[in-house]
Design a protein around this motif. Structure first.
Motif, mmCIF file in Angstrom:
data_model
loop_
_atom_site.group_PDB
_atom_site.id
_atom_site.type_symbol
_atom_site.label_atom_id
_atom_site.label_comp_id
_atom_site.label_asym_id
_atom_site.label_seq_id
_atom_site.Cartn_x
_atom_site.Cartn_y
_atom_site.Cartn_z
ATOM 1 N N ARG A 181 -2.156 -5.614 -1.671
ATOM 2 C CA ARG A 181 -3.102 -4.583 -2.094
ATOM 3 C C ARG A 181 -4.426 -5.198 -2.496
ATOM 4 O O ARG A 181 -5.500 -4.685 -2.169
ATOM 5 C CB ARG A 181 -2.528 -3.810 -3.280
ATOM 6 C CG ARG A 181 -1.631 -2.678 -2.913
ATOM 7 C CD ARG A 181 -2.404 -1.490 -2.381
ATOM 8 N NE ARG A 181 -3.246 -0.856 -3.385
ATOM 9 C CZ ARG A 181 -2.771 -0.280 -4.463
ATOM 10 N NH1 ARG A 181 -1.482 -0.215 -4.681
ATOM 11 N NH2 ARG A 181 -3.573 0.264 -5.344
ATOM 12 N N LEU A 182 -4.324 -6.308 -3.221
ATOM 13 C CA LEU A 182 -5.533 -7.009 -3.659
ATOM 14 C C LEU A 182 -6.389 -7.369 -2.450
ATOM 15 O O LEU A 182 -7.602 -7.155 -2.431
ATOM 16 C CB LEU A 182 -5.129 -8.275 -4.421
ATOM 17 C CG LEU A 182 -6.251 -9.070 -5.077
ATOM 18 C CD1 LEU A 182 -6.874 -8.261 -6.185
ATOM 19 C CD2 LEU A 182 -5.720 -10.384 -5.636
ATOM 20 N N VAL A 239 -11.022 -6.640 0.996
ATOM 21 C CA VAL A 239 -11.628 -6.497 2.318
ATOM 22 C C VAL A 239 -12.493 -5.244 2.348
ATOM 23 O O VAL A 239 -13.615 -5.257 2.848
ATOM 24 C CB VAL A 239 -10.542 -6.456 3.412
ATOM 25 C CG1 VAL A 239 -11.140 -6.066 4.751
ATOM 26 C CG2 VAL A 239 -9.860 -7.809 3.520
ATOM 27 N N ASN A 240 -11.975 -4.157 1.787
ATOM 28 C CA ASN A 240 -12.749 -2.912 1.771
ATOM 29 C C ASN A 240 -14.083 -3.081 1.060
ATOM 30 O O ASN A 240 -15.100 -2.582 1.508
ATOM 31 C CB ASN A 240 -11.956 -1.814 1.063
ATOM 32 C CG ASN A 240 -11.024 -1.123 2.013
ATOM 33 O OD1 ASN A 240 -11.219 -1.181 3.222
ATOM 34 N ND2 ASN A 240 -9.990 -0.506 1.491
ATOM 35 N N ALA A 241 -14.048 -3.761 -0.076
ATOM 36 C CA ALA A 241 -15.268 -3.903 -0.869
ATOM 37 C C ALA A 241 -16.015 -5.172 -0.483
ATOM 38 O O ALA A 241 -17.025 -5.495 -1.084
ATOM 39 C CB ALA A 241 -14.925 -3.934 -2.344
ATOM 40 N N GLN A 242 -15.485 -5.885 0.490
ATOM 41 C CA GLN A 242 -16.017 -7.194 0.882
ATOM 42 C C GLN A 242 -16.266 -8.072 -0.347
ATOM 43 O O GLN A 242 -17.343 -8.615 -0.559
ATOM 44 C CB GLN A 242 -17.284 -7.060 1.712
ATOM 45 C CG GLN A 242 -17.381 -8.202 2.714
ATOM 46 C CD GLN A 242 -18.306 -7.852 3.855
ATOM 47 O OE1 GLN A 242 -18.187 -6.792 4.431
ATOM 48 N NE2 GLN A 242 -19.215 -8.732 4.188
ATOM 49 N N THR A 292 0.835 -1.197 0.000
ATOM 50 C CA THR A 292 0.000 0.000 0.000
ATOM 51 C C THR A 292 0.871 1.249 0.000
ATOM 52 O O THR A 292 0.646 2.179 -0.773
ATOM 53 C CB THR A 292 -0.934 0.002 1.226
ATOM 54 O OG1 THR A 292 -1.679 -1.202 1.198
ATOM 55 C CG2 THR A 292 -1.871 1.172 1.194
ATOM 56 N N ALA A 311 1.002 -3.378 -6.973
ATOM 57 C CA ALA A 311 -0.250 -4.115 -7.175
ATOM 58 C C ALA A 311 -0.068 -5.599 -6.894
ATOM 59 O O ALA A 311 -0.205 -6.433 -7.771
ATOM 60 C CB ALA A 311 -0.748 -3.895 -8.598
ATOM 61 N N GLU A 337 -6.296 -5.957 0.559
ATOM 62 C CA GLU A 337 -6.816 -4.758 1.209
ATOM 63 C C GLU A 337 -8.081 -4.283 0.504
ATOM 64 O O GLU A 337 -9.088 -3.976 1.137
ATOM 65 C CB GLU A 337 -5.755 -3.658 1.176
ATOM 66 C CG GLU A 337 -6.102 -2.465 2.052
ATOM 67 C CD GLU A 337 -5.731 -1.151 1.418
ATOM 68 O OE1 GLU A 337 -4.747 -1.094 0.672
ATOM 69 O OE2 GLU A 337 -6.460 -0.177 1.660
ATOM 70 N N GLN A 338 -8.018 -4.257 -0.825
ATOM 71 C CA GLN A 338 -9.180 -3.774 -1.560
ATOM 72 C C GLN A 338 -10.355 -4.739 -1.475
ATOM 73 O O GLN A 338 -11.504 -4.327 -1.390
ATOM 74 C CB GLN A 338 -8.811 -3.528 -3.010
ATOM 75 C CG GLN A 338 -8.243 -2.137 -3.157
ATOM 76 C CD GLN A 338 -7.310 -2.044 -4.317
ATOM 77 O OE1 GLN A 338 -7.430 -2.805 -5.264
ATOM 78 N NE2 GLN A 338 -6.376 -1.129 -4.247
#
Lengths: 310, 540
Positions: A262-263, A268-271, A253, A258, A265-266
């Motif tokens: 990072r994958l 998890v953020n967008a579930q 991050t 990439a 993290e994203q």
């Protein structure tokens, strides 16, 4: 040996299946789901009815059927689709994996080098203050947050001194700082265990015997002590692979790489459940594989363990 | 949002000294060469804060998506960001019938998509049929910027007419928004997941996709044969730049440091606390207005504690927006003087109503029967005056803003419970007024309809409205063909929303960009997405 290998491989498969099942169940239990998060986005302005239709399109059937379908998919290499971006999960992993593999393996190698240098230097030094100082380095390293270290390195080496670009730049240039960021905290436990193991081996009665036969300190350390001290360090090194994966989330991050971190993290953020599930299983697979390799290496490095393994 | 936000703040503080030193070491503002005539060529390195998500055009509101789509697609019309007038672009002229139920557009000749297919009436009709009606089979949702759409009619290859079931005065502006970008017939007939992917988006814009590394980088390259910029643009023909590299750089420090150290030409999302660093280094700050519903707190009348309008009004009177801006933000974030930005269409100045009056707020809560308990929190019938709100990921410094509001409300005897922006819980709880009493948000769009997008029970519905009068006012506004009457209606809605205590406007939220002094021609569309068509660099 073959039986040992087979049983270890069987255990590994079992662990993987358990990891898959546990994460599948846990992800199902999370509040909300990726479809809701994505399509409930007010910018899309969908009605609850439309969202329900989309959800049935993606999920389909009962939880058990979903589980079986997903498991079969994983076994045949089909990992489903990312709900956030619409790309096949396997494709995302295939893109992110090499990026993380380069980072993690380089960081791991560097961490081992740092650890060996610290441990050996500490054992070899005769001045007690120097020895104490060297042995306290790992505690310092382990308490440095990767996030903070990464930014500090960027500020100094890239922005202030202009030695390596963070934006653009060749692949080796892009790797230097993140590798250093990741290697430092990981080297700490390996260095600590290695240093302690070296001390323990030194305390054994065979050391004075070799010394009495005229061996130099370097010879003793290198040929006798280190060989015996490497096993515990190897175990710890295997375990730090987990930390490598976790550490790469932060490092990637900060450095805008990439990779899997990072994958994750994203996702998890967008579930993004399909991505999260694939990442968990992948992480478990790497972990299991590394430990399998460590276990197989043990009897090779320590002949005494061969009997136990056979 | 990155999980490291609190840490980031700590690091920012510890690194302030270092950063300051770096800024001085970076490139000083060099003079533009000679006559300042645009130079062709070069690559613009542009740092984005977040990676793009799904690029289906109606979802282009997300700034990282808009930053890409604005370069690769053209629109039927061009909204002049200065005057907000709608000007010709792909449509050379248009006719609108009296009650705004029929729009006829005459298209420019010779425009092609980057796959070589013509941008004709057929393609435009196919685009708007999807934006106006959605497509269930392809799972394509309806676009927010089209209201009352009925059907399209292709009159000849260069003329297309749109029919509406009810007056749709916002449609002309709707054809200029970023989500109305025109894509090839092949793109628009793909299913949702396919239209999410950048490689499938074929537009007629001045740039085309060269390469994408997911989550990391998007490289765009200028289209050599581009020759249909908006007629009002001074620059015509091919874009000046050869290439644009959009690189995702999530870390605030890294983005700003890369800019001031000369590794990047332009960045999006300069945090308020970094603005001075950028300026001190001789770089430019562009705080672009978003011209819509202001950043604010939106109170849900459906919540059992907030159903009393006196409580809602008390919360507004007890909130000090000026203190928030002075403490956390900069001059780029003007204190709100209405629900809408002062640059929004139909704005009316309500600063007289939007005063900070804690004494009156306390009085209102007293009369409403809320008495202070031993811990200072007010109670009534055994219930504590405790309200939940989620940190809003897209809003700058949302957590810090909410924390400051919570402090201000403590003085009223109200407890604000701030919850982290966890996407899963949020998706479930945000639709429940009882669990989420308040929403923190804003929305940008340079048309009167923006207020409908925000408040109508069938649009974003931030207050989970059960107010039929509000819905009716919003529908009247969106179907009012007469501009003056429409603005009057928008003014009425702004007053109504404040009178009912549905909104606590805080500040006008800009998009803040930083650029190097050698970057010229930086331009933005009406809602602050960058437009790189006329950008040129006076230094390679």
């Amino acid at each position: 040996m073959t039986r040992y290998l087979l049983s270890r491989a069987g255990q590994a498969a079992l662990v993987l299946w358990a990891a898959f099942t546990a994460s599948y169940v846990l992800l199902q239990l999370l509040p909300g789901d990726s479809i809701l998060i994505k399509f409930q986005n007010p910018e899309l302005g969908l009605s609850p009815q439309q969202i329900a239709e989309i959800r049935s399109y993606y999920a389909g059937g009962s939880p058990v059927a979903g589980y079986v379908q997903t498991l079969l998919g994983f076994l045949t290499g089909s990992l489903g689709y990312s709900i956030d971006t619409g790309t096949p999960v396997a494709e995302r992993l295939a893109e992110a994996l090499p990026e993380t593999a380069r980072l993690a393996s380089a960081a791991f190698l560097l961490a081992v080098v740092i650890a060996v240098v610290i441990a050996f230097a500490a054992s070899y030094s005769t001045a007690s203050w120097l020895r104490g100082a060297l042995l306290s380095v790992p505690s310092l390293f382990v308490s440095v947050p990767a996030f903070w270290l990464g930014i500090l390195l960027i500020q100094i080496f890239s922005f202030r001194l202009g030695l390596v670009p963070v934006i653009g730049g060749s692949e080796p240039q892009q790797l230097v700082l993140p590798v250093l960021t990741l290697a430092v905290p990981i080297s700490a436990p390996i260095a600590q265990v290695l240093a302690r193991a070296i001390d323990q081996v030194y305390a054994q009665p065979f050391v004075p015997v070799i010394a009495a036969r005229g061996a130099t300190r370097w010879w003793i350390l290198w040929r006798h002590v280190a060989r015996n001290a490497v096993l515990p360090a190897l175990t710890v090194a295997g375990l730090t692979f987990g930390e490598l994966i976790a550490g790469s989330v932060v490092t990637e991050t900060v450095f805008g790489r990439a990779g899997i971190g990072r994958l994750t993290e994203q996702a998890v953020n967008a579930q993004d459940t399909p991505v999260m599930l694939a990442v968990v299983v992948l992480a478990a697979a790497v972990f299991v594989l590394v430990n399998l390799v460590v276990d197989v290496l043990f009897p090779i490095l320590d002949p005494r363990l061969k009997g136990a393994a056979a | 949002m990155s999980p490291s936000r609190p840490l980031r703040t700590v690091v920012t503080l510890t690194l302030v000294g270092l950063l300051g030193a770096c800024g001085g070491g970076g490139d000083a503002a060099g003079p533009a060469p000679g006559d300042g005539k645009p130079v062709r060529g070069g690559t613009l390195t542009y740092l984005e804060h977040q990676p793009p998500t799904c690029l289906y055009l109606p979802a282009a509101g997300f700034y990282p998506n808009g930053g890409i789509l604005n370069q690769i697609t053209d629109k039927l019309t061009w909204q002049n960001p200065e005057t907000l007038e709608i000007e010709p672009w792909i449509a050379t002229k248009w006719e609108i019938n009296e009650d705004a139920t029929e729009y006829t557009f005459h298209l420019r000749d010779g425009v092609t998509f980057s796959d070589g297919t013509p941008l004709d009436a057929d393609a435009v009709a196919a685009n708007f049929d999807v934006y106006g009606l959605g497509d269930e089979k392809l799972k394509l949702p309806v676009a927010e910027f089209v209201n009352n759409y009925e059907r399209s009619e292709v009159i000849d290859p260069r003329t297309v007419r749109f029919h509406f079931g009810k007056p749709s005065p916002g449609f002309l502006q709707g054809t200029s928004v970023i989500g109305a970008g025109l894509v090839s017939k092949k793109t628009i007939s793909l299913p949702y997941e396919q239209q999410c992917r950048l490689k499938n988006i074929v537009g007629s814009g001045p740039f085309t996709l060269k390469k994408q590394i997911l989550d990391k980088e998007v490289d765009l390259v200028a289209r050599e044969d581009y020759d249909w910029a908006p007629p009002s643009s001074e620059h015509q023909g091919r874009a000046y730049l050869d290439e644009i590299k959009i690189i995702v750089t999530p870390e605030d420090n890294v983005r700003v440091g890369a800019l001031t150290s000369g590794q990047a030409d332009m960045v999006r999302y300069v945090q308020a606390y970094d603005e001075q660093t950028v300026k001190d280094a001789g770089f430019l700050i562009h705080a672009e207005p978003t011209r819509g519903v202001n950043n604010g707190l939106y109170l849900r009348p459906g919540n059992s504690l907030l159903k009393d309008a006196r409580v809602r009004t008390a919360l507004r009177l007890g909130t000090n927006a000026k203190e928030i801006v002075d403490t956390l933000f900069t001059g780029s974030y003007p204190v709100a003087t209405s629900v809408l930005s002062h640059l929004a269409q139909g704005y009316v100045d309500l600063s007289k109503e939007l005063v900070h009056d804690p004494a009156k707020a306390n009085e209102l809560l007293d009369t409403a029967g809320w008495t202070r308990g031993a811990d200072g929190v007010r109670t009534k019938d055994g219930r504590r005056l405790e309200l939940g709100v989620f940190v809003s990921g897209p809003q700058p410094l949302s957590k810090q803003t909410l924390e400051l509001v919570a402090q201000q409300w403590t003085k009223l005897g109200v407890k604000l419970e701030i919850r982290p922006a966890d996407a899963g819980t949020q998706a479930v709880d945000i639709k429940d007024a009882e669990k989420t009493a308040i929403q923190h948000g804003m929305v940008g769009r340079a048309d009167q309809d923006v207020i409908k997008s925000h408040f109508h029970s069938e649009n974003r519905d931030v207050i989970l409205s059960d107010d039929e009068k509000l819905d009716r006012l919003l529908e009247e506004e969106s179907a009012e063909p007469d501009e003056a009457a429409r603005n009057a209606k928008v003014a009425e809605i702004q007053r109504y929303v404040i009178d009912q205590g549905y909104a606590i406007p805080l500040f006008e939220e800009p998009q803040v960009y930083g650029s190097a002094p050698h970057v010229h021609g930086v331009a933005f569309e009406a809602v602050a997405r960058p437009w790189f068509y006329s950008v040129w660099k006076s230094r390679p």
